[in-house]
Design a protein around this motif. Structure first.
Motif, PDB file in Angstrom:
ATOM      1  N   ARG A 168       0.828  -1.206   0.000  1.00  0.00           N
ATOM      2  CA  ARG A 168       0.000   0.000   0.000  1.00  0.00           C
ATOM      3  C   ARG A 168       0.862   1.255   0.000  1.00  0.00           C
ATOM      4  O   ARG A 168       0.511   2.255  -0.637  1.00  0.00           O
ATOM      5  N   ALA A 169       1.970   1.235   0.733  1.00  0.00           N
ATOM      6  CA  ALA A 169       2.834   2.408   0.786  1.00  0.00           C
ATOM      7  C   ALA A 169       3.441   2.704  -0.587  1.00  0.00           C
ATOM      8  O   ALA A 169       3.496   3.860  -1.026  1.00  0.00           O
ATOM      9  N   VAL A 170       3.889   1.662  -1.280  1.00  0.00           N
ATOM     10  CA  VAL A 170       4.460   1.848  -2.624  1.00  0.00           C
ATOM     11  C   VAL A 170       3.397   2.361  -3.583  1.00  0.00           C
ATOM     12  O   VAL A 170       3.632   3.305  -4.362  1.00  0.00           O
ATOM     13  N   ALA A 171       2.209   1.763  -3.537  1.00  0.00           N
ATOM     14  CA  ALA A 171       1.131   2.213  -4.423  1.00  0.00           C
ATOM     15  C   ALA A 171       0.728   3.653  -4.111  1.00  0.00           C
ATOM     16  O   ALA A 171       0.493   4.455  -5.031  1.00  0.00           O
ATOM     17  N   ALA A 172       0.656   4.003  -2.828  1.00  0.00           N
ATOM     18  CA  ALA A 172       0.280   5.370  -2.452  1.00  0.00           C
ATOM     19  C   ALA A 172       1.311   6.379  -2.944  1.00  0.00           C
ATOM     20  O   ALA A 172       0.959   7.483  -3.380  1.00  0.00           O
ATOM     21  N   ALA A 173       2.594   6.023  -2.899  1.00  0.00           N
ATOM     22  CA  ALA A 173       3.640   6.929  -3.376  1.00  0.00           C
ATOM     23  C   ALA A 173       3.488   7.207  -4.869  1.00  0.00           C
ATOM     24  O   ALA A 173       3.591   8.364  -5.318  1.00  0.00           O
ATOM     25  N   TRP A 174       3.227   6.153  -5.656  1.00  0.00           N
ATOM     26  CA  TRP A 174       3.044   6.352  -7.094  1.00  0.00           C
ATOM     27  C   TRP A 174       1.765   7.129  -7.403  1.00  0.00           C
ATOM     28  O   TRP A 174       1.734   7.965  -8.313  1.00  0.00           O
ATOM     29  N   VAL A 175       0.700   6.870  -6.663  1.00  0.00           N
ATOM     30  CA  VAL A 175      -0.553   7.605  -6.886  1.00  0.00           C
ATOM     31  C   VAL A 175      -0.364   9.089  -6.600  1.00  0.00           C
ATOM     32  O   VAL A 175      -0.805   9.958  -7.380  1.00  0.00           O
ATOM     33  N   LEU A 176       0.294   9.423  -5.486  1.00  0.00           N
ATOM     34  CA  LEU A 176       0.526  10.828  -5.153  1.00  0.00           C
ATOM     35  C   LEU A 176       1.402  11.501  -6.203  1.00  0.00           C
ATOM     36  O   LEU A 176       1.164  12.652  -6.581  1.00  0.00           O
ATOM     37  N   PHE A 177       2.414  10.788  -6.665  1.00  0.00           N
ATOM     38  CA  PHE A 177       3.298  11.389  -7.672  1.00  0.00           C
ATOM     39  C   PHE A 177       2.556  11.657  -8.977  1.00  0.00           C
ATOM     40  O   PHE A 177       2.687  12.732  -9.570  1.00  0.00           O
ATOM     41  N   LEU A 178       1.762  10.684  -9.435  1.00  0.00           N
ATOM     42  CA  LEU A 178       1.018  10.896 -10.690  1.00  0.00           C
ATOM     43  C   LEU A 178      -0.031  11.984 -10.528  1.00  0.00           C
ATOM     44  O   LEU A 178      -0.269  12.772 -11.458  1.00  0.00           O
ATOM     45  N   ALA A 179      -0.673  12.055  -9.363  1.00  0.00           N
ATOM     46  CA  ALA A 179      -1.635  13.131  -9.128  1.00  0.00           C
ATOM     47  C   ALA A 179      -0.941  14.489  -9.164  1.00  0.00           C
ATOM     48  O   ALA A 179      -1.457  15.454  -9.750  1.00  0.00           O
ATOM     49  N   TYR A 180       0.239  14.565  -8.575  1.00  0.00           N
ATOM     50  CA  TYR A 180       0.998  15.812  -8.610  1.00  0.00           C
ATOM     51  C   TYR A 180       1.394  16.169 -10.042  1.00  0.00           C
ATOM     52  O   TYR A 180       1.295  17.337 -10.454  1.00  0.00           O
ATOM     53  N   ALA A 181       1.838  15.177 -10.820  1.00  0.00           N
ATOM     54  CA  ALA A 181       2.247  15.440 -12.200  1.00  0.00           C
ATOM     55  C   ALA A 181       1.080  15.962 -13.028  1.00  0.00           C
ATOM     56  O   ALA A 181       1.230  16.912 -13.819  1.00  0.00           O
ATOM     57  N   VAL A 182      -0.101  15.374 -12.863  1.00  0.00           N
ATOM     58  CA  VAL A 182      -1.273  15.833 -13.623  1.00  0.00           C
ATOM     59  C   VAL A 182      -1.667  17.240 -13.185  1.00  0.00           C
ATOM     60  O   VAL A 182      -2.063  18.077 -14.019  1.00  0.00           O
ATOM     61  N   LEU A 183      -1.562  17.537 -11.886  1.00  0.00           N
ATOM     62  CA  LEU A 183      -1.871  18.887 -11.421  1.00  0.00           C
ATOM     63  C   LEU A 183      -0.885  19.910 -11.991  1.00  0.00           C
ATOM     64  O   LEU A 183      -1.277  21.050 -12.294  1.00  0.00           O
ATOM     65  N   VAL A 184       0.361  19.528 -12.123  1.00  0.00           N
ATOM     66  CA  VAL A 184       1.335  20.432 -12.747  1.00  0.00           C
ATOM     67  C   VAL A 184       0.943  20.739 -14.182  1.00  0.00           C
ATOM     68  O   VAL A 184       0.967  21.904 -14.626  1.00  0.00           O
ATOM     69  N   LEU A 185       0.558  19.704 -14.927  1.00  0.00           N
ATOM     70  CA  LEU A 185       0.133  19.919 -16.307  1.00  0.00           C
ATOM     71  C   LEU A 185      -1.141  20.760 -16.359  1.00  0.00           C
ATOM     72  O   LEU A 185      -1.302  21.600 -17.263  1.00  0.00           O
ATOM     73  N   ALA A 186      -2.045  20.540 -15.388  1.00  0.00           N
ATOM     74  CA  ALA A 186      -3.263  21.345 -15.355  1.00  0.00           C
ATOM     75  C   ALA A 186      -2.940  22.808 -15.081  1.00  0.00           C
ATOM     76  O   ALA A 186      -3.543  23.720 -15.675  1.00  0.00           O
ATOM     77  N   GLY A 187      -1.993  23.060 -14.191  1.00  0.00           N
ATOM     78  CA  GLY A 187      -1.579  24.433 -13.923  1.00  0.00           C
ATOM     79  C   GLY A 187      -0.935  25.077 -15.132  1.00  0.00           C
ATOM     80  O   GLY A 187      -1.189  26.263 -15.439  1.00  0.00           O
ATOM     81  N   ARG A 188      -0.088  24.301 -15.814  1.00  0.00           N
ATOM     82  CA  ARG A 188       0.518  24.843 -17.049  1.00  0.00           C
ATOM     83  C   ARG A 188      -0.542  25.146 -18.095  1.00  0.00           C
ATOM     84  O   ARG A 188      -0.465  26.157 -18.818  1.00  0.00           O
ATOM     85  N   LEU A 189      -1.543  24.260 -18.196  1.00  0.00           N
ATOM     86  CA  LEU A 189      -2.600  24.462 -19.186  1.00  0.00           C
ATOM     87  C   LEU A 189      -3.436  25.690 -18.849  1.00  0.00           C
ATOM     88  O   LEU A 189      -3.841  26.455 -19.736  1.00  0.00           O
ATOM     89  N   ALA A 190      -3.695  25.923 -17.558  1.00  0.00           N
ATOM     90  CA  ALA A 190      -4.473  27.094 -17.167  1.00  0.00           C
ATOM     91  C   ALA A 190      -3.723  28.386 -17.445  1.00  0.00           C
ATOM     92  O   ALA A 190      -4.349  29.422 -17.743  1.00  0.00           O
ATOM     93  N   ALA A 191      -2.405  28.342 -17.361  1.00  0.00           N
ATOM     94  CA  ALA A 191      -1.603  29.550 -17.575  1.00  0.00           C
ATOM     95  C   ALA A 191      -1.133  29.701 -19.006  1.00  0.00           C
ATOM     96  O   ALA A 191      -0.457  30.685 -19.334  1.00  0.00           O
ATOM     97  N   ALA A 192      -1.455  28.731 -19.874  1.00  0.00           N
ATOM     98  CA  ALA A 192      -1.003  28.798 -21.269  1.00  0.00           C
ATOM     99  C   ALA A 192      -1.631  29.991 -21.976  1.00  0.00           C
ATOM    100  O   ALA A 192      -2.821  30.278 -21.811  1.00  0.00           O
ATOM    101  N   SER A 193      -0.841  30.661 -22.796  1.00  0.00           N
ATOM    102  CA  SER A 193      -1.299  31.885 -23.448  1.00  0.00           C
ATOM    103  C   SER A 193      -1.783  31.669 -24.869  1.00  0.00           C
ATOM    104  O   SER A 193      -2.562  32.468 -25.389  1.00  0.00           O
ATOM    105  N   GLY A 194      -1.336  30.607 -25.529  1.00  0.00           N
ATOM    106  CA  GLY A 194      -1.700  30.415 -26.926  1.00  0.00           C
ATOM    107  C   GLY A 194      -2.211  29.012 -27.189  1.00  0.00           C
ATOM    108  O   GLY A 194      -1.967  28.086 -26.415  1.00  0.00           O
ATOM    109  N   PRO A 195      -2.928  28.835 -28.294  1.00  0.00           N
ATOM    110  CA  PRO A 195      -3.471  27.495 -28.611  1.00  0.00           C
ATOM    111  C   PRO A 195      -2.379  26.476 -28.887  1.00  0.00           C
ATOM    112  O   PRO A 195      -2.552  25.297 -28.590  1.00  0.00           O
TER     113      PRO A 195
END
Length: 426
Positions: A168-195
């Motif tokens: 469970r600890a190993v799975a939780a670490a990977w889940v948190l990391f992937l959730a963080y990575a997707v949030l980073v991409l979401a933040g970049r997408l929200a701040a993107a200026s052009g199509p």
């Protein structure tokens, strides 16, 4: 609770600085457990040296052994009660410590970004990373508060046996990391200026970019669910003995229930930690897409997960009686087993992993015919001579009828051994 409430007043707080022995505060529970352990060890060593026996039982070896066993069992019960109180107090405080660790990680991320921004300037990717960290930290803190009685953030990775679960600890670490990575991409997408930039960020979420890391995530999550199922079925089928721990420890991730390091757990944690570190670096270098974990490294993680799962299938086993003989001391004549005699039960798996404490040893029972006999605790300096994992010595009670009777051991985990027939004479 009254003692704790008066302890908040200032001058009355002194008893809770270590002298209190109640179980409703961490200081008192810890001190109470320490004192109970010290008293038990002193009593055990005194009995092992032949001291402290009352005159009424000193003349009889069997009576003195029974009396010593009962005294040690009662003292061990007090130690276990204090240990459970200390474990509950530590677990209740753990949510605050885990929240501090989470926010310390956010501060370290901010410092790292500030240092690496010197000379290159602050970028939108750094802002997205920091915002994503704040969101994850806030969610973890809220979850920690709602599960504060079960260990805070660690509540989902604590198993039913009150130990930290490696899978469970190993799975939780990977889940948190992937959730963080997707949030980073979401933040970049929200701040993107052009199509064009937005299309590039959306393309970074395509499966072709992150197939390796998605595969690893699926495998480690599947392993966490499968291991829970396997362990549960093996316990119900009496093919695996599980004893509940007083409290979870960080060492549980790398050890078995007895505290010994296990190869399957260690290699799984180490390899997954290395792969996760590689994925973190890839995300830092390319924050515009999912970390592209190379297939070679992903296959290494899969092999490690398979090894860990195979280790879970291989561990444990049902206790077994191999033979039962009459106990014979030096100078005794050879004779058949009679009522009142001691018998030696030889086998394997009588003491399950994690059941080496005296209170759990005192739970062991031997069925001789229809009579249940509690296994006596025989102390020696630094431990116990009886019971052991491969040998038990118990008396044949007078209530056993002469003839052919069956002997069966019930371990501290509640698992029963096979039945072994012996002949008892008058």
């Amino acid at each position: 609770m009254a003692v704790q409430e008066t302890g908040r007043g200032g001058a009355d707080a002194a008893p809770h600085e270590g002298g209190c022995t109640c179980g409703d505060c961490p200081h008192g529970a810890r001190e109470g457990h320490r004192r109970a352990v010290a008293a038990f060890l002193l009593k055990r060593d005194e009995f092992a040296a032949g001291q402290g026996l009352p005159a009424a039982v000193a003349h009889s070896a069997s009576a003195s052994r029974q009396w010593v066993s009962e005294e040690l069992a009662q003292a061990a019960g007090a130690v276990a009660e204090r240990g459970r109180a200390e474990g509950a107090a530590r677990l209740a405080r753990l949510w605050y410590r885990t929240a501090v660790v989470v926010w310390a990680g956010v501060v370290l991320l901010l410092l790292g970004q500030a240092l690496t921004a010197v000379g290159t300037g602050w970028t939108a990717a750094r802002t997205a990373g920091l915002v994503a960290a704040l969101v994850v930290a806030g969610a973890l803190t809220a979850a920690s508060w709602f599960h504060r009685a079960r260990g805070g953030v660690l509540a989902p990775v604590i198993g039913e046996d009150n130990r930290l679960s490696t899978s469970r600890a190993v799975a939780a670490a990977w889940v948190l990391f992937l959730a963080y990575a997707v949030l980073v991409l979401a933040g970049r997408l929200a701040a993107a200026s052009g199509p064009r930039e937005r299309d590039a960020l959306i393309a970074g979420l395509e499966l072709a970019r992150g197939a390796g890391v998605v595969t690893v995530l699926a495998v480690v999550c599947g392993i966490a669910v499968l291991v829970r199922r396997v362990v549960g079925l093996r316990v119900l089928g009496q093919r695996l003995q599980k004893v509940r721990a007083d409290r979870p420890r960080a060492a549980d991730l790398l050890t078995d229930d007895a505290g010994r390091g296990t190869f399957a757990d260690i290699q799984y944690v180490v390899i997954c930690a290395v792969a996760l570190a590689f994925a973190v670096v890839r995300l830092a270098r390319r924050p515009d897409q999912l970390p592209d974990l190379p297939w070679g490294l992903a296959v290494v993680v899969l092999v490690s997960a398979a090894t860990y799962l195979a280790g879970k299938y291989a561990e444990g086993g049902r206790p077994v009686i191999l033979s039962v003989v009459r106990a014979r001391e030096a100078g005794d004549l050879d004779a058949p087993i009679r009522t009142g005699d001691d018998i030696e039960i030889r086998g394997a798996g009588f003491v399950p992993a994690g059941a080496q404490e005296a209170d759990r040893l005192a739970r062991m029972v031997v069925r001789v015919g229809a009579v249940n006999v509690h296994v006596p605790l025989v102390p020696v300096t630094g431990g116990f001579d009886n019971p052991t994992d491969t040998l038990l010595t118990v008396p044949v009670p007078a209530e056993v009828e002469p003839g052919r009777v069956e002997v069966q051991v019930v371990t501290a985990a509640g698992v029963e051994t096979n039945r072994y027939a012996i002949d008892v004479t008058e």
